[in-house]
Design a protein around this motif. Structure first.
Motif, short mmCIF file in Angstrom:
data_model
loop_
_atom_site.label_atom_id
_atom_site.label_comp_id
_atom_site.label_asym_id
_atom_site.label_seq_id
_atom_site.Cartn_x
_atom_site.Cartn_y
_atom_site.Cartn_z
N LYS A 1 0.82 -1.21 0.00
CA LYS A 1 0.00 0.00 0.00
C LYS A 1 0.86 1.26 0.00
O LYS A 1 0.47 2.29 -0.57
CB LYS A 1 -0.94 -0.02 1.21
CG LYS A 1 -2.02 -1.09 1.09
CD LYS A 1 -2.97 -1.09 2.27
CE LYS A 1 -4.08 -2.12 2.06
NZ LYS A 1 -5.03 -2.15 3.20
N GLU A 2 2.03 1.18 0.62
CA GLU A 2 2.93 2.33 0.65
C GLU A 2 3.67 2.52 -0.67
O GLU A 2 4.22 3.60 -0.93
CB GLU A 2 3.94 2.17 1.79
CG GLU A 2 3.32 2.26 3.18
CD GLU A 2 4.32 1.96 4.29
OE1 GLU A 2 5.42 1.46 3.95
OE2 GLU A 2 4.00 2.22 5.47
N HIS A 3 3.71 1.47 -1.46
CA HIS A 3 4.40 1.52 -2.77
C HIS A 3 3.41 1.08 -3.85
O HIS A 3 3.61 0.10 -4.55
CB HIS A 3 5.63 0.61 -2.77
CG HIS A 3 6.65 0.97 -1.74
ND1 HIS A 3 6.54 0.59 -0.41
CD2 HIS A 3 7.80 1.70 -1.83
CE1 HIS A 3 7.58 1.05 0.27
NE2 HIS A 3 8.35 1.73 -0.57
N SER A 4 2.33 1.83 -3.95
CA SER A 4 1.24 1.46 -4.86
C SER A 4 1.65 1.47 -6.32
O SER A 4 0.96 0.90 -7.18
CB SER A 4 0.05 2.40 -4.65
OG SER A 4 0.44 3.75 -4.85
N GLU A 5 2.79 2.12 -6.63
CA GLU A 5 3.27 2.12 -8.02
C GLU A 5 3.78 0.74 -8.43
O GLU A 5 3.93 0.44 -9.62
CB GLU A 5 4.37 3.17 -8.21
CG GLU A 5 5.73 2.83 -7.59
CD GLU A 5 5.82 3.09 -6.10
OE1 GLU A 5 6.91 2.94 -5.54
OE2 GLU A 5 4.77 3.45 -5.50
N VAL A 6 4.06 -0.10 -7.44
CA VAL A 6 4.50 -1.48 -7.70
C VAL A 6 3.28 -2.38 -7.68
O VAL A 6 2.56 -2.45 -6.68
CB VAL A 6 5.52 -1.95 -6.64
CG1 VAL A 6 5.94 -3.40 -6.92
CG2 VAL A 6 6.74 -1.04 -6.61
N LYS A 7 3.04 -3.07 -8.78
CA LYS A 7 1.87 -3.93 -8.89
C LYS A 7 2.23 -5.33 -8.38
O LYS A 7 2.98 -6.07 -9.02
CB LYS A 7 1.38 -4.02 -10.34
CG LYS A 7 1.09 -2.66 -10.99
CD LYS A 7 0.01 -1.91 -10.23
CE LYS A 7 -0.31 -0.57 -10.89
NZ LYS A 7 -1.29 0.21 -10.11
N LEU A 8 1.72 -5.67 -7.21
CA LEU A 8 2.01 -6.99 -6.62
C LEU A 8 1.04 -8.04 -7.14
O LEU A 8 -0.16 -7.81 -7.24
CB LEU A 8 1.93 -6.91 -5.10
CG LEU A 8 2.93 -5.99 -4.39
CD1 LEU A 8 2.74 -6.09 -2.88
CD2 LEU A 8 4.36 -6.35 -4.76
N LEU A 9 1.58 -9.20 -7.47
CA LEU A 9 0.79 -10.35 -7.87
C LEU A 9 1.29 -11.55 -7.06
O LEU A 9 2.48 -11.86 -7.07
CB LEU A 9 0.93 -10.64 -9.36
CG LEU A 9 0.34 -11.96 -9.87
CD1 LEU A 9 -1.17 -11.98 -9.70
CD2 LEU A 9 0.73 -12.19 -11.34
N PHE A 10 0.39 -12.21 -6.35
CA PHE A 10 0.76 -13.35 -5.52
C PHE A 10 0.38 -14.65 -6.23
O PHE A 10 -0.75 -14.79 -6.72
CB PHE A 10 0.08 -13.27 -4.16
CG PHE A 10 0.51 -12.07 -3.36
CD1 PHE A 10 1.57 -12.16 -2.47
CD2 PHE A 10 -0.13 -10.83 -3.51
CE1 PHE A 10 1.99 -11.05 -1.75
CE2 PHE A 10 0.28 -9.72 -2.79
CZ PHE A 10 1.34 -9.83 -1.90
N VAL A 11 1.32 -15.58 -6.29
CA VAL A 11 1.11 -16.84 -7.00
C VAL A 11 1.44 -18.01 -6.08
O VAL A 11 2.54 -18.06 -5.51
CB VAL A 11 1.97 -16.93 -8.28
CG1 VAL A 11 1.68 -18.24 -9.02
CG2 VAL A 11 1.71 -15.74 -9.19
N ASN A 12 0.51 -18.92 -5.93
CA ASN A 12 0.71 -20.15 -5.15
C ASN A 12 0.93 -21.28 -6.15
O ASN A 12 -0.01 -21.75 -6.80
CB ASN A 12 -0.52 -20.40 -4.28
CG ASN A 12 -0.39 -21.64 -3.43
OD1 ASN A 12 0.72 -22.13 -3.18
ND2 ASN A 12 -1.51 -22.18 -2.97
#
Length: 266
Positions: A57-68
Motif C-alpha cells: 500500500k505504501e508503494h502502490s506504483e509497484v503492482k504486486l501479484l501473488f502466485v501459489n
C-alpha cells in the motif's frame, strides 16, 4: 581457512538463467487433497503478511501479484495458505492459487511426472506454469516488450543460453517409445500398441510391408493415446514402430525409433 574459499561456498549454486534452476528429474508425488478450509495464523505469519500488505500500500506504483505454485500440500499447509490468500484478496491484491482442482486441470498438472519433489516443479511442470503466467500477464498488465533493448541484454543472453540447453534436454528426455504388441481379430483388422514415452507430446506411426522401407502412416497428436488401428493384407508381413515427438518453440523434436518394431502375418 581463508584459502580456496569462493562466493559459491556461501551462496550455493548461482543460476545463470536469471534465478531459474533447471530441474529434470521427477518423483511420483501423491496429488494434494484439496480443501478450502482456513485457520488462525501464527503470530509470526500474521505479522509477516501484514508487513507485505503494508509495504504494497505504501508503494502502490509497484503492482504486486501473488502466485501459489502447484505442489503437494498437507492439510495444515493448505489452511495456512487459504487464510493468507483470503486476507490478500480482502486487501485488493490479485492472487493466483494453482493448488485447486480447477487449476490442476487447466494447467494439466500430472503429479506423477511434473514435480521434482513435493515442493518443486521440474522442467515439465515449470513449462506448463510458465505458459499460463505468460498469458495471464499479457491479458492483465500493460507490459513493455524489452526484447532488443540493450539494457536487458543479460536477460536475452540468458534466454538464448537456456533455449539451446533446453532443446538438448528435450532431445535427451524424449526417448524412443517401445512397440509393445499387435492385436488382431479374425479378419484383417489389427491394433498396434506401444508403451507411452514420458514427456512426449505425440507420436509418429511407421509401417513397412515385408522387407520394404519404414514409411510414416499416421501422426498421433495426443500423448495419452497408445494404440493405432489399421488393416493389413493377407499373406504379407506387416511391421509397425513409432517415434515420439516434443513440440518446442514452434518446432518438433523427434526421438529415435525401434528399427525392428513388431510384426504380424495374416
Amino acid at each position: 581457512w581463508k584459502e580456496g574459499l569462493e562466493e559459491m561456498n556461501f551462496t550455493g549454486r548461482v543460476s545463470k538463467w536469471m534465478g531459474y534452476y533447471n530441474v529434470i528429474g521427477n518423483r511420483n508425488i501423491a496429488p494434494t487433497e484439496v480443501t478450502s478450509d482456513t485457520c488462525e495464523l501464527l503470530q509470526c505469519q500474521e505479522d509477516t503478511l501484514n508487513e507485505i500488505i503494508k509495504w504494497g500500500k505504501e508503494h502502490s506504483e509497484v503492482k504486486l501479484l501473488f502466485v501459489n505454485l502447484p505442489s503437494h500440500l498437507s492439510y495444515e499447509e493448505q489452511t495456512d495458505l487459504n487464510t493468507a490468500i483470503k486476507k490478500l484478496k480482502e486487501n485488493g491484491y490479485p492472487v493466483i492459487n494453482m493448488n485447486t482442482e480447477e487449476m490442476y486441470s487447466e494447467l494439466g498438472i500430472d503429479f506423477s511426472k511434473d514435480l521434482r519433489d513435493r515442493n518443486h516443479l521440474n522442467i515439465y511442470g515449470s513449462e506448463k506454469v510458465t505458459s499460463y503466467l505468460i498469458n495471464y500477464l499479457k491479458e492483465n498488465y500493460d507490459l513493455k516488450d524489452h526484447r532488443g533493448d540493450s539494457k536487458y541484454s543479460r536477460w536475452q543472453s540468458a534466454w538464448k543460453d537456456f533455449s539451446n540447453e533446453y532443446k538438448k534436454i528435450i532431445k535427451k528426455q524424449t526417448k524412443k517409445p517401445v512397440p509393445n504388441r499387435i492385436e488382431c481379430d479374425n479378419d484383417l483388422n489389427i491394433r498396434f500398441l506401444w508403451n507411452r514415452t514420458y514427456c512426449a507430446d505425440g507420436y509418429v506411426i511407421l509401417k513397412k510391408v515385408n522387407e520394404g522401407e519404414w514409411n510414416e502412416v499416421a501422426v498421433i497428436e495426443d500423448s495419452t493415446v497408445n494404440t493405432y488401428n489399421d488393416t493389413v493384407k493377407k499373406g504379407e508381413v506387416t511391421s509397425y514402430t513409432l517415434k515420439a515427438y516434443k513440440d518446442y518453440n514452434g518446432k518438433r523434436i523427434f526421438s529415435g525409433y525401434d528399427e525392428k518394431g513388431v510384426s504380424i502375418k495374416k
